[in-house]
Design an enzyme around this catalytic site. Structure first.
Site, short mmCIF file in Angstrom:
data_model
loop_
_atom_site.label_atom_id
_atom_site.label_comp_id
_atom_site.label_asym_id
_atom_site.label_seq_id
_atom_site.Cartn_x
_atom_site.Cartn_y
_atom_site.Cartn_z
N SER A 743 0.84 -1.19 0.00
CA SER A 743 0.00 0.00 0.00
C SER A 743 0.88 1.25 0.00
O SER A 743 1.66 1.44 -0.94
CB SER A 743 -0.95 -0.04 1.20
OG SER A 743 -1.94 0.96 1.08
N ASP A 820 -8.97 -4.17 -6.68
CA ASP A 820 -8.67 -3.30 -5.55
C ASP A 820 -9.54 -2.04 -5.62
O ASP A 820 -9.40 -1.24 -6.54
CB ASP A 820 -7.19 -2.93 -5.57
CG ASP A 820 -6.70 -2.29 -4.28
OD1 ASP A 820 -7.52 -1.65 -3.61
OD2 ASP A 820 -5.51 -2.43 -3.97
N HIS A 853 -7.80 -4.77 -1.83
CA HIS A 853 -6.52 -4.24 -1.35
C HIS A 853 -5.79 -5.22 -0.42
O HIS A 853 -4.57 -5.19 -0.33
CB HIS A 853 -6.76 -2.92 -0.63
CG HIS A 853 -5.53 -2.09 -0.45
ND1 HIS A 853 -4.71 -1.73 -1.50
CD2 HIS A 853 -4.97 -1.53 0.66
CE1 HIS A 853 -3.70 -1.00 -1.05
NE2 HIS A 853 -3.84 -0.87 0.26
#
Length: 906
Positions: A743, A820, A853
């Site tokens: 991330s 995502d 994610h």
């Protein structure tokens, strides 16, 4: 940089230059990390050459000795025989030399061939925390399956109907004690009352099994939640039922719409009504009737009432509710969110159907597309307004706030009910650097701006959207003549606790101060004794201890053992007389229930000591952790180094840097943790280093706010500077250094590789990275970067755009979930396009279909970490050196012919 005497037995190459493809893998200075990789190489060689351990130039006899063009016309039979004898002598000498060299190689401090099963000399020279030097090897599957996760208990405290403190809710399968019960800490945890006797309940022929329960404040009813279906990170839909404690029976929340999917349901403080949201509309169900009253009617895809949209759920409230009952139950405050101007972003699902809808016949082979209202940086934001509902009058109304921000420049970040119909509302501008606090009077329907602060002028920083304000009611007998509230404010460069009283007083009484910070304060308030409890970093940025202070700012006292490093969290009862104290590290975690009623805390009961975990840890060889500081550009940063269990300072170890690095975050702390980094250090035998650079939390505002407008720049400088520091250590192999993150950490991995350009790091692994902050959501991004319209140069600088610099690394890996909804796959696809345009090929990429994610769909989470581990092994084994610039492998016979006949071509 490392001097040449560290490796005299091999050619030294620049870290960013691949080896010549003509060189044998056996004399590469990056070859051979683990026994497993050697065995795999041997299996491959056996299949292709039928000979093990020989230099490639010596293997052609077994395969091609009789091939046409092999020079037999140039020699007599006798000379051929002598040549064969001579050749075998050379082979034997080469084999012997190779074996001797190999033995010397692995005994002179090279960390390549180490695995968890190798017996290495133990280092007893240092005192590092939480390491075990002997035991079984740690496996990746054990880490991923959670066998090393501490057991913990989340206690739900509840106030008694008559104001009793120290009551908690327990849920279990014990039919004798009751499935859902109230335990009384004051009576040694004895069952005070049973709310639900059995773990299931029947309703109109249906068997309802609770996934969650919400008792009413008077403990006479229980709201049962069943059939939950996830929406976004925090939100879900479910079926809701009202359970009657006395009769042990249940009924639907809405008897006229039993199958309706409810997004949120909240008890009135008076236990006589429930406010709930369905299809983005707000409803009221009074228990005196089966009738459900719609509070709003125009909710739908564009309008949300009482629940947040995607960006507010993700970036502001970190939850699924923007609905608040007044203390007396007479009014409801809620946010109206208008998304009509917010652009949509399509998220595709190729294997699953998150909507639950079956496609029409003939359309089964098309992906399901979910259009998400997602405001990217600089794009239109949702408009939010605070509205109120008068329960008795059945009226929805708003209160004007003339001094507030414009609709397109407003973020509502907190709503707190005070007394007598008054509400505290905290708002910021779109870029989150101006804070306004309003006092709204719902009786007079007027508002007042009671506090304004320009954070950008104060320290160049921003306002985090926390929800930690605590209303303090007036009590003249207790020395509080006026209402007030507690809030966290910036004070002398650090986050500290402040008491504002009266409500409209902009000048607070500072309860804490110093070069340390409070964390999500206050934790609890004892209104009877005038005490405020909070968690803080007073001892060290990596630690969390519990403290209390009086409302006048006096008598600040630690309540946990500050003589030892510790990381604590706490959950208080409603009256703050009791608490669940959770010790989270660095040693084996434990939990206890404590009483805070005396001058010192008293332990009433240990509810978890993690004995099984302690026994398990003792069986495994785990890394040691060395906590230290590093000073860069005058800023003191926190570092932890994980060393292999059998660390030998005479050896040369590869180093993996792991980071997250997001603004206000923290990765280096004293919590007990056995994670992927532990596996890398313990079982792969690498050193793992984590440094919380500038921009991260709990080291003061100056270090945190310096990154604003140019995120990634200073953070990368700190990673590179720390890596250079480690590269100079005698036990580090500077030619094998990698960095990885997920991330924001994925973004920082790429930004560090880009900024370093192969000088320090040779490898990187980026999972779900942001590659251009114009692609990420507005609320988060603009808080740290301003808008793209105000800061175009900053956005250009922060994007991953220097492909030549990435080309200078040996190799890097990029991984992304194809579905995502947070960091869109657009980020990685755009990066790949830039790499293609620049003809950069030294990277690998892996996509996981239908994963969001967190990358979990269809075993993807396990595969991600297995991919990371194997890729890293190949990197530190030197595989990416050997696979650079590949050329077809010509036969050994043809190479020999070229040596004998320089003009030989075919």
């Amino acid at each position: 940089m490392r001097s040449s005497e560290d490796r005299e037995d091999s050619e030294l190459l620049p870290a960013n230059r691949p080896r010549s493809p003509s060189r044998s893998s056996y004399d590469s200075d990056d070859s051979g990390l683990s026994v497993d990789s050697i065995l795999e190489e041997q299996k491959y060689n056996a299949a292709t050459n039928e000979t093990l351990g020989l230099p490639q130039e010596m293997r052609y006899h077994d395969e091609e000795g009789g091939e046409a063009g092999s020079n037999e016309a140039l020699h007599t039979k006798a000379s051929s025989s002598r040549s064969r004898r001579l050749l075998w002598l050379v082979v034997l000498l080469c084999c012997g030399g190779w074996v001797v060299a190999f033995v010397l190689f692995i005994t002179q401090g090279r960390a390549d061939y180490r695995t968890a099963t190798d017996e290495l000399q133990s280092d007893n020279s240092g005192s590092f925390s939480d390491g075990t030097s002997s035991g079984k090897p740690l496996t990746l599957q054990q880490v991923l399956s959670g066998v090393f996760l501490p057991r913990g208990h989340a206690i739900s405290w509840v106030a008694g109907p008559d104001g009793e403190d120290g009551l908690l809710i327990e849920r279990g399968e014990d039919d004798e004690a009751g499935y859902l019960r109230i335990n009384d800490i004051r009576q040694d945890g004895k069952v005070n009352r049973v709310l639900m006797q059995k773990p299931t309940v029947g309703v109109d022929g249906r068997t309802i099994k609770p996934s969650a329960t919400r008792p009413s404040p008077d403990l006479k009813k229980v709201l049962i939640i069943s059939n939950q279906e996830k929406n976004w990170r925090h939100s879900f839909t479910a079926s809701y039922w009202i359970f009657d404690v006395e009769t042990q029976t249940a009924e639907p929340l809405d008897p006229n719409n039993i199958d309706g999917r409810v997004q949120l349901a909240l008890w009135s403080p008076k236990s006589d009504a429930i406010a709930f949201v369905r299809d983005n509309n707000l409803y009221l169900r009074k228990l005196s009737s089966e009738r459900v009253v719609p509070i709003t009617k125009d909710g739908g895809e564009q309008l949300f009432y009482g629940v947040p949209d995607w960006v507010y759920e993700e970036e502001v409230f970190s939850g699924n509710s923007v609905t608040w009952w007044s203390e007396d139950g007479s009014q409801i405050a809620f946010i109206r969110t208008n998304e009509s101007a917010v652009p949509e972003f399509p998220v595709q699902y190729f294997l699953s159907r998150p909507s639950g809808k079956k496609p029409q016949p003939g359309l089964e082979n098309y992906p399901e597309v979910r259009e998400i209202k997602y405001p990217k940086a600089g794009a239109p934001n949702p408009f939010v307004n605070l509205q109120f509902y008068d329960v008795e009058q059945g009226e929805v109304f708003s209160v004007d706030t003339p001094d507030d921000f414009d609709d397109d420049d407003r973020l509502i970040i907190e709503v707190i009910w005070a007394a007598k119909g008054k509400v505290l509302v905290r708002t910021t501008n779109r870029e989150s650097d101006i804070l306004k606090v309003f006092l709204v009077d719902t009786e007079s329907r007027e508002s007042k701006l009671i506090r304004i602060q320009d954070i950008s002028e104060l320290d160049g920083g921003w306002v985090e959207p926390t929800q930690s304000v605590r209303f303090i009611p007036a009590d003249p007998d207790k020395g509080r003549p006026f209402d007030g509230y507690l809030d966290t404010v910036v004070h002398e460069g650090y986050d500290h606790l402040a008491y504002f009283t009266p409500l409209d007083n902009p000048e607070p009484i500072m309860l804490t101060s110093g070069e340390w910070e409070v964390v999500d304060a206050p934790t609890a308030v004892d209104l009877t004794r005038g005490l405020v409890y909070f968690i803080a970093t007073k001892e060290a940025p990596t630690e969390r201890h519990l403290y209390r202070v009086r409302l006048d700012g006096s008598d600040l006292t630690p309540l946990t053992d500050t003589s030892q490093p510790g990381y604590y969290s706490v959950s208080f009862s409603d009256g703050a007389g009791y608490a669940l104290l959770s010790y989270q590290g660095p040693s084996i975690p434990w939990q206890s229930i404590i009483s805070t009623e005396g001058e010192k805390t008293t332990t009433l009961r240990i509810i978890e000591d993690n004995t099984d975990l302690s026994k398990l840890v003792a069986q495994y060889a785990l890394p040691t952790e060395n906590y230290q500081n590093i000073t860069i550009d005058g800023f003191t940063l926190q570092v932890v180094e994980r060393r292999p269990p059998h660390f030998n300072p005479a050896r040369k170890y590869p180093v993996l840097f792991h980071l997250y690095g997001g603004p206000g975050s923290q990765t280096v702390d004293r919590r007990f943790n056995v994670d992927f980094q532990s596996y890398v250090a313990a079982s792969l035998g690498y050193i793992v280093v984590t440094v919380d650079g500038r921009g991260t939390g709990f080291i003061g505002r100056a270090a945190r706010c310096i990154i604003r407008g140019n995120i990634g720049h200073y953070e990368a400088i700190d990673q590179i500077a720390t890596a250079k520091n480690w590269a100079q250590k005698p036990y580090v192999d500077e030619s094998r250094m990698a960095i990885w993150g997920w991330s924001y950490g994925g973004f920082m991995t790429l930004k560090t590789l880009e900024q370093d350009a192969g000088e320090t790091f040779q490898y990187g692994m980026a999972v779900a990275p942001v590659t251009d902050w114009r692609f990420y959501d507005s609320v988060y991004t603009e808080r740290y970067m301003h808008t793209p319209q105000h800061n175009p140069t900053g956005y250009d600088n922060t994007s991953i755009s220097d492909m030549a610099a990435l080309h200078n690394n040996v190799r890097f890996l990029v991984i992304h979930g194809a579905s995502d909804d947070n960091v869109h796959i657009q980020n990685t696809l755009t990066l790949i396009d830039k790499l293609d345009l620049a003809s950069v090929q030294n990277y690998d990429v892996h996509f996981y279909p239908d994963s969001d994610h967190s990358i979990f769909f269809h075993n993807a989470h396990t595969m991600v970490y297995e991919r990371l581990a194997s890729w890293l092994v190949n990197a530190f084994n030197g595989e990416w050196h050997r696979t650079a610039n590949p050329v077809p492998d010509e036969s050994m016979l043809r190479r020999l012919a070229k040596r004998v006949w320089p003009g030989f071509a075919h």
